[in-house]
Design an enzyme around this catalytic site. Structure first.
Site, short mmCIF file in Angstrom:
data_model
loop_
_atom_site.label_atom_id
_atom_site.label_comp_id
_atom_site.label_asym_id
_atom_site.label_seq_id
_atom_site.Cartn_x
_atom_site.Cartn_y
_atom_site.Cartn_z
CG ASP A 1 -3.37 1.53 8.65
OD1 ASP A 1 -4.05 0.86 7.85
OD2 ASP A 1 -2.65 1.00 9.52
N GLY A 2 -6.45 2.36 8.47
CA GLY A 2 -7.66 2.12 9.23
C GLY A 2 -7.47 0.90 10.12
CD GLU B 1 -6.93 0.51 5.66
OE1 GLU B 1 -6.31 1.51 5.27
OE2 GLU B 1 -6.38 -0.42 6.30
CG ASP C 1 -2.03 -0.75 5.39
OD1 ASP C 1 -3.16 -0.30 5.15
OD2 ASP C 1 -1.65 -1.01 6.54
CG HIS D 1 0.76 -4.60 10.49
ND1 HIS D 1 0.48 -3.76 11.54
CD2 HIS D 1 -0.41 -4.76 9.82
CE1 HIS D 1 -0.80 -3.46 11.53
NE2 HIS D 1 -1.37 -4.03 10.50
CG ASP E 1 -1.39 0.03 12.72
OD1 ASP E 1 -2.50 -0.38 12.30
OD2 ASP E 1 -0.78 -0.48 13.67
#
Length: 161
Positions: free
Chosen positions: A11-12, A49, A71, A125, A135
């Site tokens: 994740d970023g 990301e 994501d 999320h 995250d």
């Protein structure tokens, strides 16, 4: 010799876009896990990301079969739908524009020559435990301005209500 099966969650995060950003990755091989994270002062969410993918794959010391959970439709679709054409067109899009973030796309492309990667998209999320974990790693690595950092440290120490 058979390749190890590894799960990679990435994740970023960015505070402003562009702005300071962070990335997080979690590698899992059986019961073994390794968390990775980092940040940059001036970047974009897409670059973070991509960096999470690059750093996660780069941490693998041998060629592996990787299930990569992200994501980011930007990263996943870039690799699975567009990259072959971008390369064929000299890293230009279908409408003849330079591909954004080419430096990172090329690094991902090089890593994909080493590892057998299967891409899995997860909704961000939405309670996916590992996605929430990476995250949090990414957000923790977003560089803060000095005043923000002092406020956060004061809050962490219980001195700021």
């Amino acid at each position: 010799m058979s390749r190890k099966n590894v799960d990679l969650f990435t994740d970023g995060a960015c505070s402003g876009n562009p702005g300071p950003g962070g990335w997080g990755a979690l590698l899992r091989y059986g019961a073994h896990e390794k968390e990775l994270g980092g940040g940059e002062e001036n970047t974009t969410n897409n670059r973070m990301e991509m960096t999470a993918v690059i750093e996660g794959l780069s941490a693998l010391q041998n060629p592996c079969r990787v299930t990569l959970h992200t994501d980011s439709k930007y990263v996943m679709d870039g690799v699975t739908k567009y990259m072959a054409n971008w390369k064929r067109n000299g890293w230009r899009t279908a409408d003849k524009k330079d591909v954004k973030n080419r430096d990172l796309w090329e690094r991902i492309d090089t890593l994909l020559q080493t590892h057998d990667v299967r891409w899995v998209w997860v909704k961000g999320h939405a309670g996916h435990a590992e996605n929430e974990r990476v995250d949090a790693i990414a957000r923790a690595h977003v560089p803060q301005k000095d005043a923000d950092r002092r406020d956060a440290e004061a809050t962490d120490n219980g001195t700021n209500s």
